[in-house]
Motif scaffolding. Structure first.
Motif, PDB file in Angstrom:
ATOM      1  N   MET A   1       0.825  -1.206   0.000  1.00 49.81           N
ATOM      2  CA  MET A   1       0.000   0.000   0.000  1.00 49.81           C
ATOM      3  C   MET A   1       0.857   1.253   0.000  1.00 49.81           C
ATOM      4  O   MET A   1       0.868   1.991   0.980  1.00 49.81           O
ATOM      5  CB  MET A   1      -0.873   0.050   1.261  1.00 49.81           C
ATOM      6  CG  MET A   1      -1.694  -1.159   1.511  1.00 49.81           C
ATOM      7  SD  MET A   1      -3.194  -1.184   0.529  1.00 49.81           S
ATOM      8  CE  MET A   1      -3.602  -2.916   0.666  1.00 49.81           C
TER       9      MET A   1
ATOM     10  N   TYR B   1       1.734   5.092  -1.092  1.00 50.61           N
ATOM     11  CA  TYR B   1       1.239   6.335  -1.679  1.00 50.61           C
ATOM     12  C   TYR B   1       2.456   7.231  -1.855  1.00 50.61           C
ATOM     13  O   TYR B   1       3.176   7.502  -0.884  1.00 50.61           O
ATOM     14  CB  TYR B   1       0.215   7.012  -0.766  1.00 50.61           C
ATOM     15  CG  TYR B   1      -0.115   8.412  -1.202  1.00 50.61           C
ATOM     16  CD1 TYR B   1      -0.983   8.647  -2.255  1.00 50.61           C
ATOM     17  CD2 TYR B   1       0.478   9.503  -0.583  1.00 50.61           C
ATOM     18  CE1 TYR B   1      -1.264   9.930  -2.672  1.00 50.61           C
ATOM     19  CE2 TYR B   1       0.200  10.801  -0.995  1.00 50.61           C
ATOM     20  CZ  TYR B   1      -0.670  11.005  -2.053  1.00 50.61           C
ATOM     21  OH  TYR B   1      -0.952  12.286  -2.473  1.00 50.61           O
TER      22      TYR B   1
ATOM     23  N   THR C   1      -1.895  -1.659  -5.801  1.00 54.00           N
ATOM     24  CA  THR C   1      -2.281  -0.759  -4.708  1.00 54.00           C
ATOM     25  C   THR C   1      -1.178   0.284  -4.439  1.00 54.00           C
ATOM     26  O   THR C   1      -0.946   0.679  -3.301  1.00 54.00           O
ATOM     27  CB  THR C   1      -2.613  -1.543  -3.417  1.00 54.00           C
ATOM     28  OG1 THR C   1      -1.571  -2.473  -3.150  1.00 54.00           O
ATOM     29  CG2 THR C   1      -3.927  -2.283  -3.556  1.00 54.00           C
TER      30      THR C   1
ATOM     31  N   TYR D   1      -7.411   9.849  -2.317  1.00 54.97           N
ATOM     32  CA  TYR D   1      -6.455   9.623  -1.239  1.00 54.97           C
ATOM     33  C   TYR D   1      -6.809  10.621  -0.143  1.00 54.97           C
ATOM     34  O   TYR D   1      -6.865  11.826  -0.394  1.00 54.97           O
ATOM     35  CB  TYR D   1      -5.018   9.857  -1.715  1.00 54.97           C
ATOM     36  CG  TYR D   1      -4.037   9.902  -0.583  1.00 54.97           C
ATOM     37  CD1 TYR D   1      -3.593   8.727   0.022  1.00 54.97           C
ATOM     38  CD2 TYR D   1      -3.585  11.117  -0.077  1.00 54.97           C
ATOM     39  CE1 TYR D   1      -2.712   8.773   1.088  1.00 54.97           C
ATOM     40  CE2 TYR D   1      -2.701  11.164   0.989  1.00 54.97           C
ATOM     41  CZ  TYR D   1      -2.267   9.985   1.563  1.00 54.97           C
ATOM     42  OH  TYR D   1      -1.401  10.031   2.636  1.00 54.97           O
TER      43      TYR D   1
ATOM     44  N   PHE E   1      -7.891   5.290  -0.709  1.00 54.52           N
ATOM     45  CA  PHE E   1      -6.946   5.109   0.396  1.00 54.52           C
ATOM     46  C   PHE E   1      -7.277   6.115   1.496  1.00 54.52           C
ATOM     47  O   PHE E   1      -7.579   7.277   1.189  1.00 54.52           O
ATOM     48  CB  PHE E   1      -5.515   5.414  -0.054  1.00 54.52           C
ATOM     49  CG  PHE E   1      -4.801   4.334  -0.807  1.00 54.52           C
ATOM     50  CD1 PHE E   1      -5.435   3.169  -1.191  1.00 54.52           C
ATOM     51  CD2 PHE E   1      -3.451   4.489  -1.135  1.00 54.52           C
ATOM     52  CE1 PHE E   1      -4.747   2.186  -1.887  1.00 54.52           C
ATOM     53  CE2 PHE E   1      -2.759   3.517  -1.824  1.00 54.52           C
ATOM     54  CZ  PHE E   1      -3.410   2.356  -2.203  1.00 54.52           C
TER      55      PHE E   1
ATOM     56  N   TRP F   1      -4.103   2.651   8.064  1.00 60.30           N
ATOM     57  CA  TRP F   1      -4.216   2.701   6.598  1.00 60.30           C
ATOM     58  C   TRP F   1      -5.477   1.947   6.178  1.00 60.30           C
ATOM     59  O   TRP F   1      -5.645   0.785   6.517  1.00 60.30           O
ATOM     60  CB  TRP F   1      -2.994   2.044   5.957  1.00 60.30           C
ATOM     61  CG  TRP F   1      -2.817   2.349   4.511  1.00 60.30           C
ATOM     62  CD1 TRP F   1      -3.701   2.069   3.492  1.00 60.30           C
ATOM     63  CD2 TRP F   1      -1.700   3.004   3.896  1.00 60.30           C
ATOM     64  NE1 TRP F   1      -3.196   2.518   2.303  1.00 60.30           N
ATOM     65  CE2 TRP F   1      -1.973   3.088   2.512  1.00 60.30           C
ATOM     66  CE3 TRP F   1      -0.497   3.518   4.378  1.00 60.30           C
ATOM     67  CZ2 TRP F   1      -1.078   3.676   1.611  1.00 60.30           C
ATOM     68  CZ3 TRP F   1       0.388   4.099   3.488  1.00 60.30           C
ATOM     69  CH2 TRP F   1       0.107   4.166   2.113  1.00 60.30           C
TER      70      TRP F   1
ATOM     71  N   ILE G   1      -8.255   0.874   2.969  1.00 60.55           N
ATOM     72  CA  ILE G   1      -8.541   0.725   1.542  1.00 60.55           C
ATOM     73  C   ILE G   1      -9.842  -0.066   1.422  1.00 60.55           C
ATOM     74  O   ILE G   1     -10.095  -0.962   2.237  1.00 60.55           O
ATOM     75  CB  ILE G   1      -7.381   0.036   0.788  1.00 60.55           C
ATOM     76  CG1 ILE G   1      -7.764  -0.190  -0.678  1.00 60.55           C
ATOM     77  CG2 ILE G   1      -6.933  -1.239   1.446  1.00 60.55           C
ATOM     78  CD1 ILE G   1      -6.642  -0.684  -1.570  1.00 60.55           C
TER      79      ILE G   1
END
Lengths: 73, 73, 73, 73, 73, 73
Positions: A1, A3, A45, C3, C47, E58, E60
């Protein structure tokens, strides 16, 4: 995950106004591949967001970028 | 003291160029209410900042969003 | 492709040291549902990242949070 | 090695559309000097990035900024 | 003048608690080289900041990462 | 409505592990005053969030901070 947020000064590219869509695509592909290879992060992801920042909005050494470059050159 | 940053791809809305001001207001109201209700955070010190990101600046799966959607569809 | 980054002061919850995992899960579910309902964003590519910030690292009104609250109360 | 990101609402300045380049330069100089003086951080490796945010994209008290100001005034 | 922020879930690595310093160094080197090669950005003014995020922070698909993985597997 | 995020390497201060609470308070006061004076931003709606980043998580010049300093010194 992962970003990933990449902020760059808005310059360069064919017209001096920033990278092309193809160059950005190459950055997106490259950083996603890097995180997959080194950290085993799944590309599906992995988000990458690129922000282009006007030169007057970016400072370094206490000066906006343009004045900074004039000073150090 | 919450600070919420919401980044979304710039698309959708009435003209395909992103949400309307009313839709953004609904997001601001909703997330502020959520943090008040669940975490007891005061709305008066809750900031929400929305960023719309061009499709060519957002990557997933190693591709810009548009190519990614073509690939997975 | 949203996000969402939520920064909150590290306090509250059962021991005063921040929300529980269940409370965070409720925030994650709530903001994802909100963006799906209002902006039609897909949950599978939404996310949410929560950051808890120590009180001495958060300022408002020119003061760290604790001194700020003493001043306004 | 500081990185400073300053987000402000896009308003004020000579035409109401945000600060001038000179005002931003003064902010860049001031925050860089502050971090050098208080925390001994080197200006040559201090980045400052300023983001101007449209009023409809900034919420406080559960409302976009403009409605918030109408309510509290 | 790039600034790159890489957020990853805190997991993997030799003890399951995140990447080693060597792996992070490889990420720093790789992304800096990528931006130099594709966008002609100078490494000496490229910052990379890595944040490791606890799994419960986190989300998702509307779920914290661990529950999300249980659901999709 | 400013939001200021200051990321610094976690070092310096009395024990080498980062600035004291008093030093951070001085930074919060200073940046809030700066934005009030130069941009006419109200302190009561100015947030400042300070993040301290471990040295191994910060890269410059393609290297983690410690190796970078060894190289340039």
């Amino acid at each position: 995950m992962p970003y990933v947020n990449i902020k760059i000064t808005k310059e360069g590219g064919p017209d001096g106004k920033g990278p092309t869509a193809d160059e950005k695509a190459e950055v997106i592909a490259g950083v996603t591949e890097l995180l997959s290879r080194v950290l085993n992060k799944k590309p599906s992801t992995t988000f990458v967001v690129i922000d282009e920042v006007d030169l007057e909005d970016w400072g370094i050494g206490g000066l906006p970028v343009i004045q900074y470059r004039q000073q150090v050159s």
